[in-house]
Write an enzyme that holds these catalytic residues in place. Structure first.
Site, PDB file in Angstrom:
ATOM      1  N   LYS A 103       0.846  -1.207   0.000  1.00  0.00           N
ATOM      2  CA  LYS A 103       0.000   0.000   0.000  1.00  0.00           C
ATOM      3  C   LYS A 103       0.879   1.253   0.000  1.00  0.00           C
ATOM      4  O   LYS A 103       1.663   1.465   0.913  1.00  0.00           O
ATOM      5  CB  LYS A 103      -0.894   0.038   1.240  1.00  0.00           C
ATOM      6  CG  LYS A 103      -1.897   1.192   1.172  1.00  0.00           C
ATOM      7  CD  LYS A 103      -2.439   1.589   2.521  1.00  0.00           C
ATOM      8  CE  LYS A 103      -1.636   2.656   3.208  1.00  0.00           C
ATOM      9  NZ  LYS A 103      -1.711   3.998   2.620  1.00  0.00           N
TER      10      LYS A 103
ATOM     11  N   GLU B 282      11.218   0.695   9.152  1.00  0.00           N
ATOM     12  CA  GLU B 282      12.163   1.754   8.783  1.00  0.00           C
ATOM     13  C   GLU B 282      11.478   3.058   9.135  1.00  0.00           C
ATOM     14  O   GLU B 282      10.538   3.470   8.466  1.00  0.00           O
ATOM     15  CB  GLU B 282      12.478   1.652   7.295  1.00  0.00           C
ATOM     16  CG  GLU B 282      13.806   2.286   6.932  1.00  0.00           C
ATOM     17  CD  GLU B 282      13.662   3.743   6.589  1.00  0.00           C
ATOM     18  OE1 GLU B 282      13.787   4.572   7.522  1.00  0.00           O
ATOM     19  OE2 GLU B 282      13.418   4.061   5.429  1.00  0.00           O
TER      20      GLU B 282
ATOM     21  N   CYS C 237      13.984  10.539   5.744  1.00  0.00           N
ATOM     22  CA  CYS C 237      14.119  10.026   7.107  1.00  0.00           C
ATOM     23  C   CYS C 237      15.555  10.165   7.611  1.00  0.00           C
ATOM     24  O   CYS C 237      15.790  10.341   8.793  1.00  0.00           O
ATOM     25  CB  CYS C 237      13.668   8.582   7.171  1.00  0.00           C
ATOM     26  SG  CYS C 237      14.292   7.604   5.808  1.00  0.00           S
TER      27      CYS C 237
ATOM     28  N   GLU D 296      11.484  15.057  14.603  1.00  0.00           N
ATOM     29  CA  GLU D 296      11.668  15.028  13.161  1.00  0.00           C
ATOM     30  C   GLU D 296      10.727  16.057  12.536  1.00  0.00           C
ATOM     31  O   GLU D 296       9.510  15.951  12.678  1.00  0.00           O
ATOM     32  CB  GLU D 296      11.336  13.620  12.660  1.00  0.00           C
ATOM     33  CG  GLU D 296      11.736  13.368  11.243  1.00  0.00           C
ATOM     34  CD  GLU D 296      11.420  11.936  10.806  1.00  0.00           C
ATOM     35  OE1 GLU D 296      10.424  11.377  11.288  1.00  0.00           O
ATOM     36  OE2 GLU D 296      12.159  11.411   9.966  1.00  0.00           O
TER      37      GLU D 296
HETATM   38  P1  NDP Z   1       2.872   7.711   8.436  1.00  0.00           P
HETATM   39  O1  NDP Z   1       3.698   6.824   9.275  1.00  0.00           O
HETATM   40  O2  NDP Z   1       1.604   8.187   8.989  1.00  0.00           O
HETATM   41  O3  NDP Z   1       2.551   7.001   7.049  1.00  0.00           O
HETATM   42  C1  NDP Z   1       3.386   6.068   6.387  1.00  0.00           C
HETATM   43  C2  NDP Z   1       2.507   5.043   5.684  1.00  0.00           C
HETATM   44  O4  NDP Z   1       1.772   4.291   6.662  1.00  0.00           O
HETATM   45  C3  NDP Z   1       1.459   5.627   4.777  1.00  0.00           C
HETATM   46  O5  NDP Z   1       1.222   4.737   3.709  1.00  0.00           O
HETATM   47  C4  NDP Z   1       0.263   5.699   5.684  1.00  0.00           C
HETATM   48  O6  NDP Z   1      -0.940   5.775   4.983  1.00  0.00           O
HETATM   49  C5  NDP Z   1       0.376   4.403   6.422  1.00  0.00           C
HETATM   50  N1  NDP Z   1      -0.282   4.338   7.721  1.00  0.00           N
HETATM   51  C6  NDP Z   1      -0.739   5.354   8.490  1.00  0.00           C
HETATM   52  N2  NDP Z   1      -1.264   4.869   9.638  1.00  0.00           N
HETATM   53  C7  NDP Z   1      -1.110   3.520   9.591  1.00  0.00           C
HETATM   54  C8  NDP Z   1      -1.429   2.454  10.482  1.00  0.00           C
HETATM   55  N3  NDP Z   1      -1.994   2.675  11.651  1.00  0.00           N
HETATM   56  N4  NDP Z   1      -1.122   1.199  10.121  1.00  0.00           N
HETATM   57  C9  NDP Z   1      -0.521   0.949   8.944  1.00  0.00           C
HETATM   58  N5  NDP Z   1      -0.196   1.918   8.052  1.00  0.00           N
HETATM   59  C10 NDP Z   1      -0.485   3.189   8.380  1.00  0.00           C
HETATM   60  O7  NDP Z   1       3.737   8.912   8.000  1.00  0.00           O
HETATM   61  P2  NDP Z   1       3.175  10.208   7.348  1.00  0.00           P
HETATM   62  O8  NDP Z   1       3.188   9.934   5.904  1.00  0.00           O
HETATM   63  O9  NDP Z   1       1.901  10.685   7.890  1.00  0.00           O
HETATM   64  O10 NDP Z   1       4.265  11.212   7.838  1.00  0.00           O
HETATM   65  C11 NDP Z   1       4.261  11.670   9.178  1.00  0.00           C
HETATM   66  C12 NDP Z   1       5.644  11.763   9.679  1.00  0.00           C
HETATM   67  O11 NDP Z   1       6.296  10.502   9.550  1.00  0.00           O
HETATM   68  C13 NDP Z   1       6.519  12.685   8.885  1.00  0.00           C
HETATM   69  O12 NDP Z   1       6.399  13.998   9.312  1.00  0.00           O
HETATM   70  C14 NDP Z   1       7.864  12.116   9.171  1.00  0.00           C
HETATM   71  O13 NDP Z   1       8.305  12.589  10.388  1.00  0.00           O
HETATM   72  C15 NDP Z   1       7.639  10.662   9.281  1.00  0.00           C
HETATM   73  N6  NDP Z   1       7.955   9.909   8.071  1.00  0.00           N
HETATM   74  C16 NDP Z   1       9.093   9.190   8.019  1.00  0.00           C
HETATM   75  C17 NDP Z   1       9.405   8.515   6.881  1.00  0.00           C
HETATM   76  C18 NDP Z   1      10.617   7.735   6.753  1.00  0.00           C
HETATM   77  O14 NDP Z   1      11.033   7.466   5.635  1.00  0.00           O
HETATM   78  N7  NDP Z   1      11.230   7.289   7.810  1.00  0.00           N
HETATM   79  C19 NDP Z   1       8.584   8.552   5.716  1.00  0.00           C
HETATM   80  C20 NDP Z   1       7.368   9.289   5.877  1.00  0.00           C
HETATM   81  C21 NDP Z   1       7.086   9.925   7.025  1.00  0.00           C
HETATM   82  P3  NDP Z   1      -1.492   7.212   4.524  1.00  0.00           P
HETATM   83  O15 NDP Z   1      -0.336   8.114   4.264  1.00  0.00           O
HETATM   84  O16 NDP Z   1      -2.225   6.901   3.284  1.00  0.00           O
HETATM   85  O17 NDP Z   1      -2.325   7.693   5.643  1.00  0.00           O
END
Ligand code: NDP
Length: 859
Positions: free
Chosen positions: A200, A274, A308, A405
């Site tokens: 997803k 990750e 990240c 972050e």
């Molecule tokens: P999230 O952790 O919320 O989202 C990452 C993925 O997980 C998306 O596909 C999201 O879906 C999905 N998701 C959200 N909630 C759940 C859940 N309970 N169970 C399973 N999957 C879930 O990150 P965000 O995209 O909202 O970003 C928020 C913060 O996360 C950023 O500000 C940053 O700090 C951090 N981040 C870190 C990343 C990294 O590479 N380490 C990458 C992205 C974010 P959907 O987006 O469709 O809601």
């Protein structure tokens, strides 16, 4: 533009020139993206509508809708998982590895062929500059498929034993910052290892992976091997919690990662996480400052800081802080912010209005907490989500902008005076994903790389990625690696139980049984071994009785006592011993003051009182283990091996005593022999770990890169209730082999072997605190260890049921690594799962030759 031009080197104006240089717009054509009005999901080899609501994905650069995307309902998640299961059972698990590899090659080629289109789609949907999608995201995605294609038929050479097996169906969830690249990082290793996939993407960036679905379909990948479902977090949650999934791989925020780890507690499902980071980019006063400034800019403004591993905390040595700040601001002021489709754009759009709101809110906090804000004077487009490059100085470690972050183009600057202070500040974060070091001194680079608790260390460069080089975090940045051999391991079943081995016996005593094993059944082998050991045990027992009076080594004296036939006066009342805990190399009483009775020996002839450990004892043991960790992890591999060999020797010298403590039966002799041999086995591993689990990474580009295993830290373990000596040794030895320290709870109802082993350890060369042995009820002690902030990992071999689930859930609070094997047969030779469970892989990069800021990927 060459790869070398990619490190944000475009300059709008040269202040020292009289000419007013300005780049003309050089927009890439959106038509190349061939966007369609509507996109469907990809399940079972078909493009299908989901039963969720349609969503519009928008271009963050101008807030206009790009396309409508069908999304999944939870029923569609069922459908996708079922399709993946059928494809796994009926097709993919039966496809020859070489054929699997060829499918991956096809996908890699497909990405390369549609590279320009993919870059445009990615930039339109995500907002990142086209030069980044074109030069980094897309070629690296293709390279991941190429790299893993080659592994498909070589898995037995990957270092996971002779017969690594696929896991089944992988459920994967990826974020919005590198949508196509993260898809490649997830799908390629999963398929190479023989798994099928349901993945997803983030709700705001579904388009590039849906184009990838077309490439996958064109490659004729069997239906159901890759399934792509779209939707928001609720669909992600439904996927990772689906009972039909065998493995979960997640990239995203630490908060969601913790939620996932917690909700999967007790399921036995393999997880890799990750998560976020707050990397320190450390600039020493002997660094090449101009190049370092380029590295700082690349470190935090690449992909608008939505990375990240971004170098979001700049640590500058105090003596050059002013110079660096000045040069940095001058350089940042030249960065072009604006239309991501313009090939000259350095800083594109923030991916969503909600992420923009997060960045604004956190930066406002920075100011209100007293940091000084500087904002690039670049013009901001009227429409779209943009945030100008921002630098905070006068930042203190306690401020939110230094701890959390931000995930945007925002840099927090701190200073340091000495290398030790730099290390202390860099490591002062719950995260541990990456770090940067800038210095001309080779010894300092290696010293820093060694001291930084981060999964990737870039020296005199930053933000380098390669499929051959493992990437992943320490601490709350998650566990598991992506890329390299370690990344592959995340998709393979390499459980120790899967490794067949002959029954364990020490060679000299068991020659006859070995002969038997060549001609007879396993049962005959076991019987022979037991008989031999019983005989040996009696021989040794007599010898021990004779020596008991003179033996300096005999700490307890109990071996002699228990052999009533060998000299114990029948009328004599034996002294009941009270055993204490073993913490920090000393034997403290339990803080609770409680004890419980235990017996051992033939007919329960040995009686002892055992300390009943409590919460405070658990905390003391963690403190002792943490204290010991530094020295033990810094000990040379050779010396660690010698110390462990010596423990084996000491156990051999007390063999009879241990046989007696366990019950004096033949099988107890077998178990003691096996425990001794296990120590010898692991002692020999100490100086092999780096070669077997690490190595040089043949990355593209002018870089030397290597990965090396490091201990995770303090491990809390529960020894199995059965096999009180062999089980304990089998759990503890692999943990300390790699330099971890351990707090272990001994078998509650058969603790005598453990407390006696503590006496052996206390007189061995093992530094105090490396192994700490608690006795008592695991249900009382273990929850305090599982929730303890200074415990890095758990070994739950000795628990099951609700307690195991509760402990796994508690571990999620600080993203502890958990090793919770399903079943253990300690009589088998161990594989490597127990060693790998408590190792972090650190990848270090350095340019070859001159300090290089070359951007791009070299593919
Ligand atoms: P999230 O952790 O919320 O989202 C990452 C993925 O997980 C998306 O596909 C999201 O879906 C999905 N998701 C959200 N909630 C759940 C859940 N309970 N169970 C399973 N999957 C879930 O990150 P965000 O995209 O909202 O970003 C928020 C913060 O996360 C950023 O500000 C940053 O700090 C951090 N981040 C870190 C990343 C990294 O590479 N380490 C990458 C992205 C974010 P959907 O987006 O469709 O809601």
């Amino acid at each position: 533009m060459t790869a070398e031009d990619n490190s944000m080197t475009s300059t709008t104006k040269t202040s020292h020139s009289h000419l007013d240089w300005e780049y003309a717009p050089a927009p890439e054509s959106a038509a190349i993206g061939r966007l369609r009005e509507r996109y469907q999901m990809y399940i079972g080899g078909r493009f299908v509508d989901g039963r969720g609501d349609d969503v519009k994905t928008i271009n963050p650069a101008n807030e206009e809708a790009l396309a409508t995307v069908s999304t999944a309902s939870t029923a569609d998640v069922d459908l996708a998982v079922a399709a993946a299961r059928t494809a796994y059972d009926d097709v993919w698990s039966r496809t020859s590895p070489a054929e699997r590899g060829k499918y991956l090659y096809r996908i890699a080629r497909g990405i390369a062929e549609r590279a320009r289109e993919l870059a445009v789609v990615e930039t339109l949907d995500n907002g990142k500059p086209i030069k980044e999608s074109r030069d980094v995201d897309v070629p690296t995605a293709s390279a991941h498929f190429f790299y893993h294609a080659g592994w498909a038929d070589k898995l037995q050479h990957a270092g996971f034993g002779p017969a690594p097996a696929s896991l089944g169906v992988a459920g994967q969830v990826i974020p919005w910052n590198f949508p196509l690249l993260m898809a490649a990082w997830k799908i390629a290793p999963a398929l190479a290892a023989g798994n099928t996939v349901v993945i997803k993407p983030a709700e705001t960036t579904p388009l590039s992976i849906l184009v990838l679905a077309e490439i996958i379909a064109d490659a004729d990948l069997p239906p159901g091997v890759v399934n792509i479902i779209t939707g928001a977090g609720d669909i992600g949650a439904a996927l990772v919690n689906h009972p039909g999934i065998d493995k979960v791989a997640f990239t995203g925020s630490t908060d969601v990662g913790k939620l996932i780890q917690s909700s999967l507690a007790g399921t036995g499902r393999k997880i890799t996480l990750e998560l976020g980071g707050k990397a320190a980019n450390i600039i020493f006063d002997d660094a090449p400052v101009d190049q370092a400034v380029e590295g700082i800019v690349n470190g935090i403004f690449f992909n608008q800081g939505h990375v990240c591993c971004a170098g979001s905390r700049l640590l500058v040595q105090e003596s050059i802080a002013d110079e660096v700040n000045e040069k940095l601001q001058a350089r940042i002021a030249t960065l072009r912010l604006g239309d991501p489709m313009d090939k000259n754009t350095d800083i594109g759009a923030i991916n969503s209005s909600s992420q923009l709101a997060t960045i604004r809110s956190l930066t406002d906090t920075g100011e209100s907490e007293g940091a000084q804000r500087w904002t690039s004077p670049c013009p901001i487009p009227d429409r779209g989500f943009y945030f100008p490059p921002t630098v905070f100085t006068r930042v203190s470690q306690s401020m939110r902008i230094a701890r959390e972050e931000i995930f945007g183009p925002v840099l927090s600057v701190l200073t340091f005076r000495t290398p030790d202070e730099a290390v202390a500040k860099a490591n002062n974060t719950p995260y541990g994903l990456s770090a940067g070091v800038w210095t001309e001194k080779g010894s300092r680079i290696l010293g820093m790389a060694n001291s930084l608790r981060a999964g990737v260390v870039w020296a005199n460069t930053f933000n380098r990625f390669d499929p051959t080089a493992a990437f992943g975090g320490y601490k709350e940045s998650g566990f598991g690696r992506e890329g390299g051999r370690s990344g592959l391991g995340a998709y393979l079943n390499t459980d120790d139980d899967a490794v067949p081995a002959p029954a364990v016996t020490s060679a000299s005593r068991q020659q006859a049984s070995a002969d038997e094993s060549r001609s007879g059944s396993d049962e005959a082998l076991a019987t022979a071994a037991a008989e031999l050991s019983a005989a040996a045990a009696l021989d040794d027992a007599r010898a021990v009785v004779e020596q008991a009076d003179q033996s300096d080594d005999d700490v307890t004296g109990q071996s002699a006592q228990s052999y009533a036939a060998g000299g114990q006066s029948e009328s004599r009342l034996s002294v009941t011993k009270t055993y204490k805990l073993y913490v920090g190399g000393a034997f403290p009483r339990s803080e609770s003051g409680r004890t419980y009775p235990a017996t051992g020996g033939i007919d329960g002839s040995i009686k002892a009182n055992i300390a009943q450990g409590s919460r405070k004892d658990a905390r003391d043991a963690v403190v002792a283990a943490r204290k010991a960790f530094k020295g033990w992890s810094g000990t040379t591999a050779y010396n660690r091996g010698q110390v462990i060999y010596r423990i084996a020797e000491m156990l051999e010298g007390r063999r009879a005593q241990f046989v007696d403590l366990l019950g004096g039966r033949g099988e107890d002799g077998v178990a003691v022999d096996a425990a001794i041999d296990r120590l010898v086995h692991y002692a020999g591993w100490t100086d092999k770990l780096a070669a077997v689990f690490g190595g040089a990474n043949p990355v593209a580009g002018p870089f030397f890169s290597f990965s090396t295993p490091e201990p995770t830290g303090v491990v809390a373990a529960i020894a199995p209730q059965q096999d009180p000596l062999l089980g304990l040794v089998s759990v503890v030895a692999p943990i300390i082999t790699s330099g971890n320290s351990v707090v272990v709870i001994a078998a509650q109802h058969q603790p005598l072997a453990a407390v006696t082993l503590a006496e052996v350890l206390a007189t061995s060369d093992l530094p105090g605190g490396v192994v700490n042995i608690l006795t008592g009820d695991p249900a009382e002690i273990a929850p305090h260890l599982a929730a303890h902030g200074d415990v890095n990992a758990l070994d739950l071999t000795g628990t099951d049921g609700q307690l195991r689930t509760d402990l796994e859930r508690a571990a999620a609070g600080t993203v502890k690594r958990v090793h919770a094997p399903v079943a253990q047969d300690f009589s088998r030779n161990p594989g490597t799962a127990r060693l790998r469970a408590f190792l972090e892989i650190k990848t270090v990069w350095h340019p070859t030759g001159a300090v290089s800021l070359a951007g791009g990927t070299g593919y």
